[in-house]
Design a protein around this motif. Structure first.
Motif, short mmCIF file in Angstrom:
data_model
loop_
_atom_site.label_atom_id
_atom_site.label_comp_id
_atom_site.label_asym_id
_atom_site.label_seq_id
_atom_site.Cartn_x
_atom_site.Cartn_y
_atom_site.Cartn_z
N LYS A 149 0.82 -1.21 0.00
CA LYS A 149 0.00 0.00 0.00
C LYS A 149 0.86 1.26 0.00
N ILE A 150 2.00 1.19 0.65
CA ILE A 150 2.90 2.34 0.71
C ILE A 150 3.81 2.30 -0.51
N ALA A 151 3.82 3.36 -1.29
CA ALA A 151 4.57 3.36 -2.56
C ALA A 151 6.06 3.59 -2.36
N ARG A 152 6.43 4.31 -1.32
CA ARG A 152 7.83 4.72 -1.18
C ARG A 152 8.22 4.75 0.30
N ILE A 153 9.39 4.22 0.61
CA ILE A 153 9.89 4.26 1.99
C ILE A 153 11.25 4.95 1.99
N ASP A 154 11.36 5.98 2.80
CA ASP A 154 12.57 6.79 2.85
C ASP A 154 13.18 6.68 4.25
N PHE A 155 14.28 5.92 4.34
CA PHE A 155 14.98 5.78 5.63
C PHE A 155 16.01 6.90 5.76
N ARG A 156 15.93 7.64 6.87
CA ARG A 156 16.91 8.69 7.17
C ARG A 156 17.79 8.20 8.32
N ILE A 157 19.09 8.11 8.08
CA ILE A 157 20.00 7.66 9.13
C ILE A 157 20.45 8.87 9.91
N ILE A 158 20.15 8.89 11.21
CA ILE A 158 20.45 10.06 12.02
C ILE A 158 21.50 9.77 13.08
#
Length: 219
Positions: free
Chosen positions: A210-219
């Motif tokens: 269902k979710i088109a895009r996943i953006d992982f931000r490494i902090i």
């Protein structure tokens, strides 16, 4: 100051994407490889690997084992010989059809000591894997295992048409860990190490997320 810094990162990540089809996730660490044979961290295996690769089986929310790339399996009375039937509607993320050749190649590669597969200890009792046509595979075991379907059939499979060209002792050094090809619901779009990792919906996915895009931000 650390708290303010994290709050700033969170605010930045939240405000930079207004697209409701994108999930922005903050994480403390990046993975090292997207090659499932050499995944060592939670990020590599449990997160990246689950998005990109499928096994023949999976554990559902009911804690039971279900078919994934398989449609069914059966075994002889002694538990030593298993027959697994495969889905016929699966393609790799580059569009190439998934068949029994990929299953046979995956397990033979996993079991080859020259490859250095990190999880080989959990499948060493598999003696032989053979194909019967494009959508059926046979497993012969050295001894019966109560976790064969749960563990061995749950291994993330790899594409024969990509990695079959690479010698076993060179698999670890291939570019596959940076440019993975899987049957999972997502494919890698961009990977800026220790900064950002972006996955998008696999256009050939047989189970469409269902979710088109996943953006992982490494902090």
């Amino acid at each position: 100051m650390a708290t303010l810094g994290l709050a700033g990162c969170a605010a930045s990540a939240d405000s930079s994407h207004r697209d409701s089809s994108t999930l922005v996730a903050l994480t403390r660490a990046d993975g090292a490889t997207m090659n499932p044979m050499y995944a060592e961290t939670v990020q590599d295996g449990s997160i990246y690997g689950q998005l990109l690769f499928d096994g023949l089986s999976y554990v559902g929310s009911d804690y039971l084992t279900h078919p994934r790339l398989a449609t069914s399996w059966s075994h002889t009375a002694d538990g030593l010989h298993w027959t697994v039937d495969l889905r016929r509607d699966v393609r790799w993320s580059d569009g190439v059809p998934f068949t029994s050749k990929d299953v046979v190649f995956s397990y033979r590669t996993f079991l080859d000591p020259k490859v250095g597969y990190l999880d080989i200890g959990s499948i060493k009792y598999i003696k032989q894997v053979t194909a019967e046509g494009p959508y059926r595979v046979h497993f012969d075991l050295a001894n019966p295992s109560a976790v064969f379907v749960l563990s061995a059939l749950g291994e993330g499979l790899i594409p024969e048409h990509v990695l079959g060209k690479i010698a076993p002792d060179r698999q670890r050094f291939s570019s596959f860990g940076e440019h993975p090809v899987g049957t999972g619901p997502y494919m890698l779009q961009r990977w800026q190490h220790d900064s950002e990792t972006v996955f998008v919906r696999n256009p050939y996915a047989y189970r469409v997320p269902k979710i088109a895009r996943i953006d992982f931000r490494i902090i």
